[in-house]
Write an enzyme that holds these catalytic residues in place. Structure first.
Site, PDB file in Angstrom:
ATOM      1  N   GLY A   5      28.150 -39.129   2.352  1.00 46.15           N
ATOM      2  CA  GLY A   5      27.443 -38.816   3.587  1.00 46.15           C
ATOM      3  C   GLY A   5      26.024 -39.373   3.545  1.00 46.15           C
ATOM      4  O   GLY A   5      25.512 -39.902   4.537  1.00 46.15           O
ATOM      5  N   THR A   6      25.406 -39.267   2.379  1.00 49.98           N
ATOM      6  CA  THR A   6      24.047 -39.787   2.202  1.00 49.98           C
ATOM      7  C   THR A   6      24.006 -41.290   2.501  1.00 49.98           C
ATOM      8  O   THR A   6      23.123 -41.776   3.213  1.00 49.98           O
ATOM      9  CB  THR A   6      23.580 -39.546   0.747  1.00 49.98           C
ATOM     10  OG1 THR A   6      23.581 -38.137   0.501  1.00 49.98           O
ATOM     11  CG2 THR A   6      22.192 -40.115   0.504  1.00 49.98           C
ATOM     12  N   ASN A  40      22.727 -27.902   7.833  1.00 49.34           N
ATOM     13  CA  ASN A  40      23.444 -27.446   6.650  1.00 49.34           C
ATOM     14  C   ASN A  40      22.901 -26.147   6.070  1.00 49.34           C
ATOM     15  O   ASN A  40      23.591 -25.450   5.348  1.00 49.34           O
ATOM     16  CB  ASN A  40      23.426 -28.547   5.578  1.00 49.34           C
ATOM     17  CG  ASN A  40      22.073 -29.163   5.396  1.00 49.34           C
ATOM     18  OD1 ASN A  40      21.519 -29.745   6.334  1.00 49.34           O
ATOM     19  ND2 ASN A  40      21.498 -29.024   4.224  1.00 49.34           N
ATOM     20  N   GLN A  76      28.334 -31.593   8.530  1.00 41.68           N
ATOM     21  CA  GLN A  76      28.658 -30.158   8.531  1.00 41.68           C
ATOM     22  C   GLN A  76      29.568 -29.740   9.682  1.00 41.68           C
ATOM     23  O   GLN A  76      30.028 -28.598   9.705  1.00 41.68           O
ATOM     24  CB  GLN A  76      27.370 -29.321   8.580  1.00 41.68           C
ATOM     25  CG  GLN A  76      26.577 -29.336   7.283  1.00 41.68           C
ATOM     26  CD  GLN A  76      27.280 -28.636   6.121  1.00 41.68           C
ATOM     27  OE1 GLN A  76      28.191 -27.829   6.304  1.00 41.68           O
ATOM     28  NE2 GLN A  76      26.873 -28.951   4.907  1.00 41.68           N
ATOM     29  N   SER A 111      31.408 -36.864   5.611  1.00 46.40           N
ATOM     30  CA  SER A 111      31.567 -36.913   4.156  1.00 46.40           C
ATOM     31  C   SER A 111      32.826 -36.152   3.756  1.00 46.40           C
ATOM     32  O   SER A 111      33.109 -35.077   4.301  1.00 46.40           O
ATOM     33  CB  SER A 111      30.343 -36.286   3.495  1.00 46.40           C
ATOM     34  OG  SER A 111      30.547 -36.180   2.095  1.00 46.40           O
ATOM     35  N   HIS A 118      33.771 -34.615   0.816  1.00 42.55           N
ATOM     36  CA  HIS A 118      33.788 -33.420  -0.047  1.00 42.55           C
ATOM     37  C   HIS A 118      33.370 -32.141   0.662  1.00 42.55           C
ATOM     38  O   HIS A 118      33.472 -31.048   0.096  1.00 42.55           O
ATOM     39  CB  HIS A 118      32.959 -33.642  -1.318  1.00 42.55           C
ATOM     40  CG  HIS A 118      31.476 -33.566  -1.164  1.00 42.55           C
ATOM     41  ND1 HIS A 118      30.762 -32.439  -1.511  1.00 42.55           N
ATOM     42  CD2 HIS A 118      30.575 -34.465  -0.723  1.00 42.55           C
ATOM     43  CE1 HIS A 118      29.467 -32.666  -1.299  1.00 42.55           C
ATOM     44  NE2 HIS A 118      29.332 -33.884  -0.823  1.00 42.55           N
ATOM     45  N   THR A 164      34.342 -53.298  -3.681  1.00 38.56           N
ATOM     46  CA  THR A 164      35.783 -53.048  -3.778  1.00 38.56           C
ATOM     47  C   THR A 164      36.007 -51.606  -3.368  1.00 38.56           C
ATOM     48  O   THR A 164      35.307 -50.702  -3.843  1.00 38.56           O
ATOM     49  CB  THR A 164      36.272 -53.301  -5.212  1.00 38.56           C
ATOM     50  OG1 THR A 164      35.986 -54.665  -5.542  1.00 38.56           O
ATOM     51  CG2 THR A 164      37.771 -53.031  -5.340  1.00 38.56           C
ATOM     52  N   CYS A 177      20.299 -29.174  -2.524  1.00 41.63           N
ATOM     53  CA  CYS A 177      19.397 -30.241  -2.950  1.00 41.63           C
ATOM     54  C   CYS A 177      18.009 -29.689  -3.224  1.00 41.63           C
ATOM     55  O   CYS A 177      17.277 -30.207  -4.045  1.00 41.63           O
ATOM     56  CB  CYS A 177      19.295 -31.317  -1.896  1.00 41.63           C
ATOM     57  SG  CYS A 177      20.794 -31.503  -0.953  1.00 41.63           S
TER      58      CYS A 177
HETATM   59  C1  LIG Z   1      26.142 -32.712   2.298  1.00 42.67           C
HETATM   60  C2  LIG Z   1      25.400 -33.311   3.423  1.00 42.67           C
HETATM   61  C3  LIG Z   1      25.013 -34.661   3.411  1.00 42.67           C
HETATM   62  C4  LIG Z   1      25.220 -35.535   2.202  1.00 42.67           C
HETATM   63  O1  LIG Z   1      26.569 -35.874   1.992  1.00 42.67           O
HETATM   64  P1  LIG Z   1      26.982 -36.376   0.514  1.00 42.67           P
HETATM   65  O2  LIG Z   1      28.382 -36.885   0.699  1.00 42.67           O
HETATM   66  O3  LIG Z   1      26.903 -35.178  -0.373  1.00 42.67           O
HETATM   67  O4  LIG Z   1      26.017 -37.435   0.127  1.00 42.67           O
HETATM   68  C5  LIG Z   1      24.358 -35.167   4.496  1.00 42.67           C
HETATM   69  N1  LIG Z   1      24.110 -34.405   5.573  1.00 42.67           N
HETATM   70  C6  LIG Z   1      24.471 -33.115   5.640  1.00 42.67           C
HETATM   71  C7  LIG Z   1      24.161 -32.323   6.866  1.00 42.67           C
HETATM   72  C8  LIG Z   1      25.119 -32.523   4.571  1.00 42.67           C
HETATM   73  O5  LIG Z   1      25.460 -31.234   4.633  1.00 42.67           O
END
Ligand SMILES: *Cc1c(COP(=O)(O)O)cnc(C)c1O
Length: 383
Positions: free
Chosen positions: A71-72, A151, A179, A199, A201, A237, A323
């Site tokens: 997500g980052t 979040n 989120q 994202s 996870h 890749t 974080c």
């Molecule tokens: C967790 C999160 C991210 C980051 O996603 P990652 O896959 O952990 O890098 C970005 N934005 C929000 C709102 C999140 O909750």
């Protein structure tokens, strides 16, 4: 001892069906998706199937999905990629003061490199006012980036309204939907966004894989240069097992969306129970919030000590965001909704997930009052 996981906004366990779908792509169908022989073509096909599932979750077209490493990374790619592409048209970015660090720190970095950024305030309940977005727009504005839901405090932003403004002014509009995807309905057309980050996870998929929705016709500069993967926008890749897992997780999330919304009842019973503790308050908006999010503050105590005491009772929770929990800085989100630093430090985030039950909620409600009482007794802040 009972174990209760209530930190689903930090991460989720990979669904067993997701793990199962991923396994063959490690050591059986391990081909490089760019290779022409059978196991290469199998991997390519699996990626394209996953792309379909991710696009279905957010109402996009398959060709509009770019797989990334998180997500980052999606946030970084969306923001840097679009402002670098549109540099000739202007230098101004609009965002909010409660964004995830993946957005905020990217904006800070761009400020150091000659761009101008407006960080919009939010209401006491944590909501951005679309009229503020409109007022902040200048002829130099080239990007608006406002998150779909926060979040930490779970507030859901009026993205549709902001989308209309962005469209009318023809400004590229990005939203971080990490989120919201899989928790509430997310549709890129209804939201009116040009770019949207997700994202895996956070939706019972694996860590280390994300996606950026890029509306047809939205041009961005690649941030990883190389062999030209992902339509030349994100070379590398492909993480085939990760992408396959993300696809499966998206498919399951779409099926289970109605159940996720049902978490509201469980969330509200948690909120009701916790607020019976003296001098406790709910952070964020009572209604415009994620179905799984509850965020509290307790006067006179530190969130960190609450987390450790809850851990001793088998409860996994968080204060601020994962974080920021290793730093002693008060959460920027809680400061933005007008809390004093000592109030922000006494916050507790409980985020529910698929497996949580009323029993879990009752357990937390039963152990929390004693923890709060004990910590207040030893607190120098206490009355
Ligand atoms: C967790 C999160 C991210 C980051 O996603 P990652 O896959 O952990 O890098 C970005 N934005 C929000 C709102 C999140 O909750």
């Amino acid at each position: 001892m009972k174990q209760v996981y209530m930190d689903h906004s930090a991460t989720t366990a990979t669904d067993p069906a997701v793990t199962e779908a991923m396994l063959p792509y490690f050591s059986e169908k391990y081909g490089n998706p760019s290779s022409l022989y059978t196991i290469g073509r199998q991997a390519r096909r699996a990626i394209e199937e996953a792309r379909q599932h991710v696009s279905d979750l957010i109402g996009a077209k398959k060709e509009e999905i770019i797989f990334t490493g998180s997500g980052t990374e999606s946030d970084n790619l969306a923001i840097k990629g679009s402002v670098l592409k549109n540099r000739g048209k202007g230098d101004h970015i609009i965002t909010s003061s409660i964004e995830h660090h993946a957005v905020l720190h990217t904006c800070k970095y761009l400020e150091k490199n000659g761009f101008k950024v407006t960080y919009l305030p939010v209401s006491k309940e944590g909501i951005v006012n679309p009229a503020d977005v409109e007022k902040a727009i200048t002829p130099q504005t080239i990007l608006i980036t406002i998150m779909h839901a926060n979040n930490e405090i779970g507030t859901i932003q009026p993205i549709e309204e902001i989308g209309k403004i962005a469209k009318e002014k023809q400004i590229t509009f990005h939203t971080d939907a990490v989120q919201t995807a899989g928790k509430i309905p997310v549709n890129v057309d209804a939201l009116g966004v040009s770019m949207l980050s997700v994202s895996a996870h956070k939706i019972y998929g694996p860590k280390g894989v994300g996606a950026l929705y890029l509306r047809k016709g939205t041009a961005i500069e690649p941030q990883l240069h190389g062999g030209g993967h992902e339509r030349n926008i994100r070379s590398s890749t492909e993480n085939v097992p990760g992408i396959v897992g993300f696809g499966k997780a998206s498919e399951l999330a779409k099926e289970r969306l109605p159940h996720e919304s049902n978490l509201t009842a469980l969330r509200d019973s948690l909120i009701k129970g916790v607020l019976e503790i003296e001098d406790s308050y709910l952070n964020g908006h009572p209604v415009k919030r994620l179905p799984n999010n509850a965020n509290f503050r307790f006067s006179f105590i530190e969130g960190e000590s609450m987390i450790l005491n809850l851990d001793m009772k088998g409860v996994a929770a968080s204060t601020g965001s994962a974080c920021s929990s290793t730093s002693l800085e008060p959460s920027h989100v809680l400061m933005a909704i007008g809390l004093r630093p000592e109030e922000a430090h006494g916050s507790l985030r409980l985020t529910l997930g698929r497996k949580n039950t009323q029993e879990d909620v009752d357990y937390v409600i039963s152990v929390l009052p004693d923890i709060v009482k004990k910590l207040r007794m030893i607190s120098p802040l206490s009355r």
